[in-house]
Design an enzyme around this catalytic site. Sequence first.
Site, short mmCIF file in Angstrom:
data_model
loop_
_atom_site.label_atom_id
_atom_site.label_comp_id
_atom_site.label_asym_id
_atom_site.label_seq_id
_atom_site.Cartn_x
_atom_site.Cartn_y
_atom_site.Cartn_z
N THR A 128 29.95 3.57 34.55
CA THR A 128 29.16 4.47 33.71
C THR A 128 27.68 4.10 33.77
O THR A 128 27.32 2.93 33.99
CB THR A 128 29.64 4.39 32.25
OG1 THR A 128 28.70 5.05 31.39
CG2 THR A 128 29.75 2.94 31.79
N GLU A 130 25.91 3.82 31.32
CA GLU A 130 25.64 2.93 30.20
C GLU A 130 25.57 1.46 30.64
O GLU A 130 25.08 0.61 29.91
CB GLU A 130 26.71 3.09 29.11
CG GLU A 130 26.69 4.42 28.39
CD GLU A 130 25.51 4.55 27.42
OE1 GLU A 130 25.03 3.51 26.94
OE2 GLU A 130 25.09 5.69 27.16
N TYR A 152 30.41 -1.14 24.73
CA TYR A 152 31.04 -0.29 25.76
C TYR A 152 30.42 -0.56 27.13
O TYR A 152 31.12 -0.79 28.12
CB TYR A 152 30.89 1.18 25.39
CG TYR A 152 31.25 2.13 26.51
CD1 TYR A 152 32.55 2.22 26.99
CD2 TYR A 152 30.27 2.95 27.09
CE1 TYR A 152 32.88 3.09 28.02
CE2 TYR A 152 30.60 3.82 28.12
CZ TYR A 152 31.89 3.88 28.58
OH TYR A 152 32.22 4.74 29.61
N LYS A 156 32.14 -2.29 30.54
CA LYS A 156 32.20 -1.60 31.83
C LYS A 156 31.55 -2.42 32.94
O LYS A 156 31.98 -2.37 34.10
CB LYS A 156 31.54 -0.22 31.71
CG LYS A 156 32.41 0.81 31.03
CD LYS A 156 33.65 1.11 31.86
CE LYS A 156 34.45 2.28 31.34
NZ LYS A 156 35.60 2.61 32.21
#
Length: 337
Positions: A128, A130, A152, A156
């Site tokens: 992602t 992010e 999060y 990841k």
Amino acid sequence: MSKKALITGITGQDGSYLAEHLLEQGYEVHGLVRRVALEDPGNRFVRIAHLLDRVILHPASLESYPSIFHVISRHDFDECYHLAAQSFVAESFADGFSTMNTNINGTHYMLAALRELRPRCRFYFAGTSEMFGNASESPQRETTPFHPRSPYGISKVAGFDLTRNYREAYGMFCASGILFNHESPRRGFEFVTRKITSKAAQIRLGLSKELRIGNLDARRDWGHATDYVRAMHLMLQQDEPDDYVIATGETHTVREFCERAFAEADLDYREYVVIDEFFYRPAEVDSLVGDAGKARQKLNWQPRFCFDDLVKEMVRSDLQIQSRTASAARTSGAVSL
């Protein structure tokens, strides 16, 4: 003989579109689902209800290595798409422990089981944007250092590194897609884009009066989920495994998303949108934009949807959904505001 593919997160937005895409390509499609989902198909299988007679579902949990091992031991999968995760950023701040446990251990369990049982199975990890977080350069590309700003994003990055390690240490075909924001009418209502389009539809139909939202000036690179699942599949068809940024290369603010969505519902967002600090993140990511040049060159991939088309499709879909809700409310004699 058709290829066999396993999808974790098959009931989610990306999983449902990927299942459709693979079925169109002639695959035998399998999916991992929680046992509780099998007991509540009416709510849990909404996105794949039209596919249930064409896919094979297996009960398993990302928190349970034995359950994953059991499924993989019984089927010789050619490809595995690991999409399942706790992916709502706000929730990762509220419950960082479960986010870390599910996202990191779940990825490790999948990779370990495949290495033990199906080392030739090609593996896709859903990364992602992010992971970039407070990025040191813009646009972000495969070589941009990661600086995640949420539990999060951190989880990841760990999953990305695990995937790369299995590729380098054990010679497995492991690829990661660093996917920037991608939306659709199947996006969960907790995500800001779907929150905007569903509220615009509700307000248009008299089912709600306002939309409370956080940072309107945050910028994101938004694409359509159907474009991004095509990229996932292409990554596993290459001669060599690699990592790819998937993005449109354009950014828009949350304010712009509101403006377009409400306009599609014949409304002026300024009359209904209320900024609420409750929805601000503890550590904000102000702007993310991706450079998908590598994917365009090596995968021959490019997005088919533009920003305006994405927003229009989501609003029109939510207007239909909320119209049915309004009709049901009128029939029962109560419309909730």
